[in-house]
Design an enzyme around this catalytic site. Structure first.
Site, PDB file in Angstrom:
ATOM      1  N   GLY A 229      23.337 -15.964 -31.382  1.00  0.00           N
ATOM      2  CA  GLY A 229      23.991 -15.434 -30.193  1.00  0.00           C
ATOM      3  C   GLY A 229      22.974 -14.817 -29.254  1.00  0.00           C
ATOM      4  N   CYS A 230      23.415 -13.858 -28.479  1.00  0.00           N
ATOM      5  CA  CYS A 230      22.562 -13.203 -27.486  1.00  0.00           C
ATOM      6  C   CYS A 230      21.331 -12.586 -28.142  1.00  0.00           C
ATOM      7  CB  CYS A 230      23.368 -12.123 -26.762  1.00  0.00           C
ATOM      8  SG  CYS A 230      22.379 -11.101 -25.667  1.00  0.00           S
ATOM      9  N   PHE A 231      20.155 -12.921 -27.638  1.00  0.00           N
ATOM     10  CA  PHE A 231      18.939 -12.401 -28.269  1.00  0.00           C
ATOM     11  C   PHE A 231      18.763 -10.902 -28.080  1.00  0.00           C
ATOM     12  CE2 PHE A 231      16.531 -15.009 -24.797  1.00  0.00           C
ATOM     13  CZ  PHE A 231      16.871 -14.132 -23.775  1.00  0.00           C
ATOM     14  N   TRP A 232      19.415 -10.295 -27.103  1.00  0.00           N
ATOM     15  CA  TRP A 232      19.298  -8.840 -26.922  1.00  0.00           C
ATOM     16  C   TRP A 232      19.819  -8.109 -28.153  1.00  0.00           C
ATOM     17  CZ3 TRP A 232      22.024  -8.545 -21.502  1.00  0.00           C
ATOM     18  CH2 TRP A 232      21.185  -9.100 -20.525  1.00  0.00           C
TER      19      TRP A 232
END
Length: 184
Positions: free
Chosen positions: A16-19
């Site tokens: 998912g979102c790398f953040w």
């Protein structure tokens, strides 16, 4: 007597979102650095805007540089499967597209076997309902994301996405892995 130098290893995966993923992995003992980036596509030097179109084939990924005398591949995989839902095809929550797919990039046959075993252990644990769709792919290239993505949550904790998605995920992560004493 000279101090032995560390033998660092690398692991690349997308959940998912790398953040979200980068923020949590940077809190683990033995992780030297987690770097947001792109992998698994056909375009060299992709930009965030290009990856978001879904046309480059890349996933948002995190490269984990770690000391396996402190934290093992298996422990990193446990964190990976904790942080995202590996039963969601090409999405994580409201983040939709192939760039958000669940994917483990392996280096060589030995690592592929370890990844398969970790996937089987997680899937049989019953933590997530449904069949896992995590892709296993041979690692080819990693492209670091733009500088503003690195450490994004630390720099922008009140940004709406960070407040609504990343922050709660980090709190859940800290509660669970803090009990295991894996956190820095």
């Amino acid at each position: 007597m000279e101090k032995e130098s560390k033998q660092l290893k690398e692991l690349v995966f997308g959940g998912g979102c790398f953040w979200c993923v980068e923020s949590c992995f940077n809190m683990l003992e033995g992780v030297e650095k987690a770097i947001s980036g792109y992998s698994g596509g056909h375009k060299d030097y992709p930009t965030y805007q290009e990856v978001c179109t879904g046309e480059t084939g890349h996933a948002e990924v995190v490269k984990i540089i770690y000391d396996d005398t402190v934290i093992s591949y298996e422990q990193l995989m446990e964190v990976f499967f904790f942080l995202h839902d590996p039963t969601q095809l090409n999405r994580q929550g409201e983040d939709i597209g192939t760039q958000y797919r669940s994917v483990i990039f392996y280096n060589g046959e030995e690592e592929k076997i370890k990844a398969l075993k970790a996937l089987q252990i997680s899937e049989s644990s019953g933590k997530w309902n449904g069949k896992y769709v995590t892709e296993l792919a041979e690692f080819e290239k990693f492209w670091a994301a733009e500088d503003y993505h690195q450490g994004y949550y630390l720099e922008n904790p009140t940004q709406p996405y960070c407040s609504a998605v990343v922050g709660p995920k980090i709190q859940k992560f800290k509660a669970y892995f803090g009990e295991k004493r894996w956190l820095k």
